[in-house]
Design an enzyme around this catalytic site. Structure first.
Site, PDB file in Angstrom:
ATOM      1  N   CYS A 154       0.836  -1.215   0.000  1.00 43.47           N
ATOM      2  CA  CYS A 154       0.000   0.000   0.000  1.00 43.47           C
ATOM      3  C   CYS A 154       0.862   1.252   0.000  1.00 43.47           C
ATOM      4  O   CYS A 154       0.536   2.244  -0.665  1.00 43.47           O
ATOM      5  CB  CYS A 154      -0.912   0.021   1.223  1.00 43.47           C
ATOM      6  N   ARG A 185      -7.717  -3.947  -3.565  1.00 43.96           N
ATOM      7  CA  ARG A 185      -7.137  -2.796  -4.282  1.00 43.96           C
ATOM      8  C   ARG A 185      -8.028  -2.490  -5.484  1.00 43.96           C
ATOM      9  O   ARG A 185      -7.871  -3.092  -6.551  1.00 43.96           O
ATOM     10  CB  ARG A 185      -5.715  -3.119  -4.743  1.00 43.96           C
TER      11      ARG A 185
HETATM   12  C1  BEZ Z   1       0.445  -4.588   1.808  1.00 43.02           C
HETATM   13  O1  BEZ Z   1       1.634  -4.885   1.814  1.00 43.02           O
HETATM   14  O2  BEZ Z   1       0.062  -3.485   1.434  1.00 43.02           O
HETATM   15  C2  BEZ Z   1      -0.549  -5.611   2.208  1.00 43.02           C
HETATM   16  C3  BEZ Z   1      -0.317  -6.937   1.909  1.00 43.02           C
HETATM   17  C4  BEZ Z   1      -1.238  -7.886   2.287  1.00 43.02           C
HETATM   18  C5  BEZ Z   1      -2.385  -7.516   2.959  1.00 43.02           C
HETATM   19  C6  BEZ Z   1      -2.635  -6.183   3.224  1.00 43.02           C
HETATM   20  C7  BEZ Z   1      -1.713  -5.230   2.846  1.00 43.02           C
END
Ligand code: BEZ
Length: 219
Positions: A54, A131
């Protein structure tokens, strides 16, 4: 597999009016129908603040904000986190990397907006938005939807390419072929009658593969 009963709204679809909502954001309260009047809007969600993928994605939106502005497009993010978490994350990323998330981020702590937009996909996660990117035109119609899972980051070049393609299509009444990039030839609408087909077969101004597949360079 058995389909589970859920309290989720039907997913919004391409061509639907963007569902309206009120929400608190990092730039204060908004009513979506009044946000960014006469502009395109990219409404995008991320699973959680202070997470690695993110952080890269939000930094991608932030560093290319000027390109979105040139396309008359406002950015607005969302996650199921509080405004306090958003503010802490924004400040932390700015301190560590110099990148500032200078666009509103919705604090969707009650998941109201995530459910309204089909961003909460319970077989992926019950508590984190996937996402998503909603491309919403100035009449607040949904024009393109992307959904990515939690573990794969989006591609900012593709988001910008798709936005440019939508706007170019609206302006010129044409369609975009595979892998189209600005400056490439576009597809002109295929004939709808036999007369139009005969005319198209005589047309020397376009690159014709067949009467229904003709490309043209627009200046
Ligand atoms: C992230 O790295 O943004 C992420 C990865 C897995 C679940 C939620 C966020």
């Amino acid at each position: 597999m058995e389909v589970q009963e859920t309290a989720y709204n039907p997913m919004p679809r391409i061509g639907d009016q963007a569902p309206d909502f009120t929400a608190m954001t990092t730039k204060g309260p908004i009513k979506f129908s009044e946000f960014a009047r006469d502009k395109w809007v990219l409404l995008f969600s991320h699973p959680a603040d202070f997470t690695p993928v993110c952080t890269t994605e939000m930094s991608g939106f932030a560093t290319r904000k000027a390109e979105f502005e040139e396309l008359n497009t406002e950015l607005i993010g969302l996650s199921i986190d509080s405004v306090h978490a958003h503010l802490g994350w924004v400040n932390n990323v700015r301190e560590k990397t110099g990148v500032y998330f200078d666009f509103p981020i919705i604090a969707d702590i009650d998941m109201k907006v995530a459910k309204l937009y089909g961003m909460l996909q319970p077989n992926e996660s019950e508590t984190a938005a996937v996402r998503a990117v909603f491309f919403i035109d100035p009449s607040k119609k949904i024009r393109l939807i992307m959904y990515y899972p939690l573990n794969v980051g989006r591609n900012m070049d593709e988001i910008l390419r798709a936005l440019k393609a939508l706007q170019y299509s609206d302006k010129h009444g044409v369609a975009m072929p595979l892998n189209w990039q600005p400056g490439d030839k576009v597809i002109i609408p295929p004939p709808k009658t036999l007369d139009e087909m005969e005319q198209r077969l005589q047309d020397t101004s376009c690159e014709r593969v067949e009467f229904y597949l003709c490309k043209k360079e627009l200046s």
